[in-house]
Write an enzyme that holds these catalytic residues in place. Structure first.
Site, mmCIF file in Angstrom:
data_model
loop_
_atom_site.group_PDB
_atom_site.id
_atom_site.type_symbol
_atom_site.label_atom_id
_atom_site.label_comp_id
_atom_site.label_asym_id
_atom_site.label_seq_id
_atom_site.Cartn_x
_atom_site.Cartn_y
_atom_site.Cartn_z
ATOM 1 N N LYS A 80 0.876 -1.260 -0.297
ATOM 2 C CA LYS A 80 -0.031 0.101 -0.096
ATOM 3 C C LYS A 80 1.036 1.329 -0.115
ATOM 4 O O LYS A 80 1.960 1.299 0.605
ATOM 5 C CB LYS A 80 -1.105 -0.267 1.160
ATOM 6 N N SER A 154 -9.364 1.636 3.104
ATOM 7 C CA SER A 154 -8.580 2.532 2.086
ATOM 8 C C SER A 154 -7.619 1.614 1.289
ATOM 9 O O SER A 154 -6.982 2.022 0.449
ATOM 10 C CB SER A 154 -7.888 3.440 3.088
ATOM 11 N N SER A 178 -9.684 -0.771 7.113
ATOM 12 C CA SER A 178 -9.135 -0.919 5.964
ATOM 13 C C SER A 178 -8.486 -2.024 5.649
ATOM 14 O O SER A 178 -8.232 -2.414 4.361
ATOM 15 C CB SER A 178 -8.060 0.380 5.869
#
Length: 581
Positions: A80, A154, A178
């Site tokens: 990420k 996210s 997330s």
């Protein structure tokens, strides 16, 4: 050109098996990942996509380390883009915020040391603020199964990279859910360890006191293999804690909300039905069920965004937002700026902390030797619907996730079937920080119990796949089980192929021939295609005639191979052949 078809579900066991047998190399896997990432370019999965220039040094290192000694040798993973990978930009979803770190984050460093290959940096809801996967200037990340639906955020790109076969696992982060919501929406496992179990050094903070690094994978055991490598105290990380690797064991009870569960979105009814079916599956586990008052979990969840914790996000990012007006994604900036509202004063912080302490004590009493189970998400939305109402839809997605880190719980999200076609439904197991083994054991039991009974096919094997030979483990890997010993019709020539390792070939003759001993195994029909793809020429799967005249599927050999092979028909069995294997 690789010797086998590269699976779209990259699991650790499959990759290591093909590497070990030299049927596939990590370079070939990376080449396929780069190809897939280009084919899926319009899905907005990546910010720094896979490319050989960045990846090559990690591939070259594999030749210097021992396959058996490094548990993640050759396993590709995605990161990420709020987690540092040395010499690659970290953007947190905002180009103007971007910087190039000189060293890896602690977790990334540990994974690379274990032999894993970082392939790229994934898209995210900007500054890890969102649960929908649409809040990025790099584009909305599409759902891996239904592009009109949200991917979840996210950690949107991380989840979709795994679901689309562009990584075997991916790192996300989790403050409000997330690391779990995108798993539920993309048919994956999402593991969120206890706060501090994995260091957050080298991670762009959202709420530093609540942030966790997480992992997405296809299989529960893969997630826990990553956990075993990533976990551990980092003396240079003030939030790090020394928490042991969890040992899976069953809880004494499973806690379910006794009041009605709320569902939302265009598939609310389908989610409700899927939850009802899941509860029935949970009741079949050898664990007692207790229905509990869930209201205080809802109250705790509300504190995350309707309380002063949003000010912690502003404390981390307020200076950047103030100095760069109109740079942030509009809804993200609105959320962040809410943290500067006068109502979030020091008194409100302490009021919330005291309330949370009360909730934590209630949780510790309630979940001692127990796990809590809820839907991971109560529904989903189309990307169009999120654009129309970005705040309410995002808030709904956190209904069953926001409480987790505030109450210092560990969690693992797993799949629980489908709510509708290509619409996976997931549940989450929660446990106290020092009882993480309970979610591991409960989730494993649930996943095993809830697997539908598979259709199978009988496969005849006559060589290295028989019991006691090196490739028996491949039969077990594909879910096959031994059924019985058998003998072919008296119509076969048996040859020893000049390969490394030596293996037999079974050729049916028009006239003459011998009977050959073999074994019958039962294999899941769903595994047959992938299994057959591993078989090298001149071997293949065809029909084998048994002594009683019936036919079963099994290993056969093309006739031309007999020209350069040793005829061993007289032995009548591979077990009677002295081998150099």
């Amino acid at each position: 050109m690789s010797k086998v078809k590269i699976s779209t579900k990259l699991t650790f066991s499959w990759l290591r098996e093909t590497y070990e047998k030299h049927q596939l190399t990590p370079e070939e896997v990376i080449e396929e990942i780069i190809k897939r990432s280009k084919q899926d370019e319009d899905m907005n999965i990546w910010i720094t996509p896979p490319n050989m220039e960045h990846i090559k040094p990690y591939l070259e290192r594999l030749s210097e380390i021992d396959f058996d000694s490094f548990p993640l040798w050759g396993i590709p993973f995605a990161i990420k883009d709020n987690i540092d990978l040395a010499n690659v930009p970290t953007t947190a979803g905002c180009a103007e915020f971007s910087y190039i770190p000189t060293e890896h984050s602690t977790v990334v460093e540990r994974l690379i040391e274990a032999g894993a290959i970082p392939v790229g940096k994934t898209n995210l809801d900007q500054f890890a603020t969102g649960l929908v996967g649409t809040r990025s200037p790099y584009g909305e990340t599409h759902n891996s199964l239904r592009p009109e639906l949200i991917s979840g955020g996210s950690s949107s790109g991380s989840a979709v990279s795994v679901a689309r076969g562009q990584a075997a696992f991916a790192l996300g982060t989790d403050t409000a859910g997330s690391g779990r919501v995108p798993a539920a929406l993309n048919d994956l496992v999402g593991l969120k360890p206890s706060l501090g179990a994995w260091p957050t050094k080298g991670v762009v903070p959202a709420c530093a006191s609540l942030d966790c690094v997480t992992v997405f994978s296809h299989q529960l055991e893969d997630a826990y293999q990553v956990d075993a490598v990533a976990r551990g105290l980092d003396q240079n990380d003030p939030w790090s804690r020394d928490l042991p690797v969890p040992l899976a064991k069953l809880p004494k009870k499973i806690c379910l909300p006794k009041d009605s569960i709320s569902f939302y979105g265009p598939y609310a009814n389908e989610y409700q039905n899927a939850w009802n079916q899941t509860v029935e599956q949970l009741k079949k586990l050898p664990v007692s069920i207790e229905y509990i008052d869930y209201e205080f979990f809802r109250e705790a969840a509300a504190i995350l965004y309707d309380g002063p914790f949003v000010a912690e996000r502003w404390a981390e990012l307020g200076g950047f937002i103030t100095n760069h007006p109109d740079v942030a994604f509009p809804v993200t900036e609105k959320v962040l700026r809410s943290g500067a509202l006068p109502k979030y004063d020091a008194a409100s912080v302490f009021h919330s902390l005291h309330k949370l302490q009360e909730f934590k004590r209630k949780t510790q009493i309630l979940l001692k030797d127990a796990v809590l189970v809820t839907p991971t998400a109560g529904g989903t939305w189309t990307r169009d619907q999120v654009r129309e109402d970005p705040v309410k839809t995002n808030s709904d997605m956190g209904l069953y996730t926001n409480h987790c880190n505030l109450l210092d719980l560990s969690a693992v999200a797993v799949q629980a079937g489908e709510a509708d076609e290509n619409l996976p439904f997931g549940i989450t197991f929660f446990a106290l920080t020092h009882e993480e083994g309970l979610i591991a054991g409960a989730a494993e039991a649930f996943v095993t119990k809830s697997k539908p009974k598979q259709r199978t096919i009988e496969i005849a094997v006559c060589g290295l796949h028989m019991r006691g030979f090196p490739l028996e483990k491949q039969m077990l890997q594909f879910g096959a089980s031994f059924v019985r010993e058998e003998v072919t019709a008296e119509k076969y020539q048996f040859i020893k192929l000049p390969t490394e390792p030596e293996k037999p070939g079974l050729i049916k003759k028009k006239t003459g021939g011998n009977t050959i001993e073999l074994e019958i195994w039962d294999m899941p029909l769903s595994s047959l295609g992938e299994f057959a793809a591993l078989i090298p020429a001149p071997l293949g799967i065809g029909k084998v005639e048994l002594q009683d005249g019936t036919e079963v599927s099994g290993f056969i050999c093309e006739g031309y191979a007999a020209e350069e092979a040793e005829d061993i028909s007289g032995a009548g069995s591979w077990r009677r052949i002295p081998l150099n294997i």
